[in-house]
Design an enzyme around this catalytic site. Structure first.
Site, short mmCIF file in Angstrom:
data_model
loop_
_atom_site.label_atom_id
_atom_site.label_comp_id
_atom_site.label_asym_id
_atom_site.label_seq_id
_atom_site.Cartn_x
_atom_site.Cartn_y
_atom_site.Cartn_z
CE LYS A 107 -55.47 -6.73 5.86
NZ LYS A 107 -55.39 -7.08 4.47
CE LYS A 207 -56.96 -3.61 3.20
NZ LYS A 207 -57.52 -4.32 2.03
N1 HSE Z 1 -58.05 -9.31 1.46
C1 HSE Z 1 -57.55 -8.03 1.12
C2 HSE Z 1 -58.32 -7.51 -0.07
C3 HSE Z 1 -56.09 -8.12 0.79
O1 HSE Z 1 -59.05 -8.28 -0.70
O2 HSE Z 1 -58.26 -6.33 -0.36
C4 HSE Z 1 -55.39 -6.81 0.73
O3 HSE Z 1 -55.39 -6.17 1.97
#
Ligand code: HSE
Length: 430
Positions: A107, A207
Site C-alpha cells: 500500500k 489505503k
Molecule cells: N497494519 C495493518 C493493519 C495490516 O493493522 O491493518 C494490514 O494492512
C-alpha cells in the site's frame, strides 16, 4: 498438461503474508483448475534465506536475489510482499517494463508511486493487481473497479486499519490501556513493522488513497490525504462519547465533489448504531455510496497473514487466467490527470469538544457566545461537575474546520476555559 505451459510465479518476501501465500500455492490441482494452466512457484527471494521460516521451501527455490526474480524468463508473475518503497519500487518497475505481471500488497508503494507503476503497466501491457493492499481478506479493489464501475461512487467511509481498530475496541469495551492493546495487536501479527504507521494513520491514509483512486478513477496519493492518529484519544473521551450515543473509530473518508476530492483519516465519533460503529477488533469495513446504487458495506478480516494471503492468491489466479487467455493488461486508471484536493480547512462536519471550565454562574453563556460568534451552532451540551472545575461536553452542528479552529482560539482566550481536552470530528450524523 506439462510444466512447459505452467505460469511461473516468483515471490519477493516470505514474512507473515508471504508464508501463507506460499502455503496456498502448494495446492497445485486446485490452482490449475482455477487458472486453466498450472501455476508454479519457481523462486522465492528473502533478505535472509538462513532464517527459520513458517514454511519449508526447497533449497533450489529459496534465495536472496530479488533482481533474478524480476528478470528471470521463467517468471511470468512477480508477487511482491516485502513492503516499503525501495527496493520494491525498482523491482516492480523492472518487472513491468519487461512485460511481467505484478501482484502486490504494498500500500505504501502504490500510494506514493502508483502513477508511475500504473503507467509502466499500461505501456507494457502487463497486469498490475493489488487487492491485498487494502482490507486484507475483504474483496474491495475488484468489486469497486469492476462490479461498481457504473455506480459513479461519490463517497467511501472505512475502517481500514486493523491495529488501531483493535486498540480502540479493547480500550472502549474492556478498559485496556493503549500500550497493552498495541502489544497484543503486534503479537497477533496485525501491526506494521513500525507500529507508528498504524497509530498515526499512515497505513489507513495509504489505503484510502488507493481506494479513492480506484473508486473515483483519478490519482489520489497518500500525501493528498489529511491525517490524524489515535494517540490523543483518552478513556474519558470514550465515556462521554458513549453517553451521547457515539463510539470512537479511526475513520478513512473520501468524497468527490464536482471533480474535487476530499480525503482524510482521523478519529471520529460515530453513532453507536452506525454500521461502522459495530466493527470490532482487527476487522475492517468499508461503506461505499453512489447515487444509483445507494449504500454498500464490505466487512471482514482486514489484517493478518492468512486472510491477506487469500487476496494475493486470488489476484495471482486472476492474472494467470488472463495470461492463459492471452489478454493484455490495462491500467485501472489510465494516464490520469492532476487531482484537485479539498483543503481540510474547507471540510464541513459536526464536532465534539470537551472543555475544562471553571464551575461558576455565567460560564456556559460565555462559552456558547464564543462559539456563536464564529457562526457555529451547538447541537447539545452536557456538564460534568468535578468540584472547582467542570467538564463541558459539546457537540456542534455542521461547521467548517476553519471556524472550529477560530472557536478554539476564542475559547483559549476566555479566562473561564482552563483547557480544551479534545476536539474530535463527528461522522454519520449528529
Ligand atoms: N497494519 C495493518 C493493519 C495490516 O493493522 O491493518 C494490514 O494492512
Amino acid at each position: 498438461m506439462g510444466d512447459r505451459q505452467a505460469i511461473g510465479v516468483g515471490l519477493l518476501g516470505l514474512g507473515t503474508v508471504g508464508a501463507e501465500v506460499y502455503r496456498l500455492l502448494q495446492d497445485g490441482d486446485a490452482l490449475a483448475r482455477a487458472a486453466g494452466r498450472p501455476v508454479v512457484v519457481k523462486r522465492v527471494a528473502v533478505a535472509r534465506p538462513d532464517r527459520p521460516r513458517q514454511v519449508s521451501v526447497p533449497a533450489g527455490v529459496l534465495g536472496s536475489n530479488g533482481l533474478e526474480i524480476v528478470t528471470s524468463p521463467e517468471i511470468d508473475i512477480v508477487v511482491e510482499l516485502i513492503g516499503g518503497i525501495e527496493p520494491a519500487r525498482s523491482y516492480l518497475l523492472r518487472a513491468l517494463s519487461s512485460g511481467k505481471s505484478v501482484v502486490t500488497a504494498n500500500k505504501a508503494l502504490l500510494a506514493a508511486h502508483g502513477v508511475e507503476l500504473f503507467a509502466q503497466a499500461e505501456s507494457s501491457g502487463a497486469h498490475l493487481y493489488f487487492e491485498a493492499s487494502v482490507g486484507g481478506g475483504i474483496p474491495l479493489i475488484k468489486p469497486i473497479s469492476e462490479s461498481l464501475v457504473a455506480a459513479r461512487l461519490q463517497a467511501i467511509t472505512g475502517i481500514l486499519n486493523g491495529t488501531t481498530n483493535f486498540i480502540l475496541t479493547r480500550m472502549a469495551h474492556e478498559g485496556w490501556s493503549f500500550e497493552d492493546a498495541l502489544a497484543e495487536a503486534r503479537r497477533r501479527g496485525f501491526a506494521e513493522a513500525d507500529p507508528a504507521d498504524d497509530v498515526d494513520g499512515h497505513d489507513a491514509a495509504a489505503k484510502l488513497a488507493i481506494l479513492a483512486t480506484v473508486a473515483f478513477r483519478r490519482h489520489v496519493r497518500g500525501v493528498d490525504v489529511y491525517r490524524e492518529g489515535i494517540s490523543r484519544i483518552t478513556p474519558r473521551d470514550f465515556i462521554y462519547a458513549k453517553e451521547l450515543g457515539f463510539g470512537i473509530k479511526l475513520l478513512a473518508i473520501a468524497r468527490i465533489h464536482d471533480g474535487e476530492v476530499e480525503a482524510r483519516v482521523h478519529p471520529a465519533l460515530v453513532p453507536l448504531d452506525h454500521p461502522l460503529a459495530l466493527v470490532p477488533d482487527e476487522f475492517n469495513a468499508v461503506l461505499v455510496e453512489g447515487a444509483d446504487v445507494g449504500r454498500i458495506v464490505f466487512s471482514g478480516r482486514g489484517a493478518g497473514g492468512a486472510p491477506t494471503a487469500t487476496a494475493v492468491v486470488g489476484d495471482i489466479l486472476a492474472v494467470a487466467r488472463h495470461l492463459a487467455a492471452g489478454v493484455r493488461g490495462r491500467s485501472l486508471i489510465g494516464a490520469g490527470t492532476g487531482t484537485r484536493v479539498r483543503p481540510i480547512e474547507d471540510v464541513v462536519v459536526p464536532y465534539f469538544l470537551s472543555l475544562q471550565v471553571i464551575d461558576r454562574p455565567g460560564v456556559f453563556a460565555r462559552v456558547a457566545a464564543a462559539i456563536g460568534e464564529e457562526q457555529v451552532s451547538i447541537a447539545s451540551i452536557v456538564q460534568k461537575s468535578r468540584g472547582e472545575v467542570a467538564e463541558a461536553i459539546l457537540v456542534t452542528h455542521d461547521a467548517p474546520e476553519r471556524a472550529i479552529r477560530r472557536v478554539q482560539d476564542r475559547l483559549r482566550a476566555l479566562g473561564v476555559v482552563k483547557a480544551i481536552s479534545n476536539v474530535i470530528r463527528v461522522e454519520g450524523s449528529v
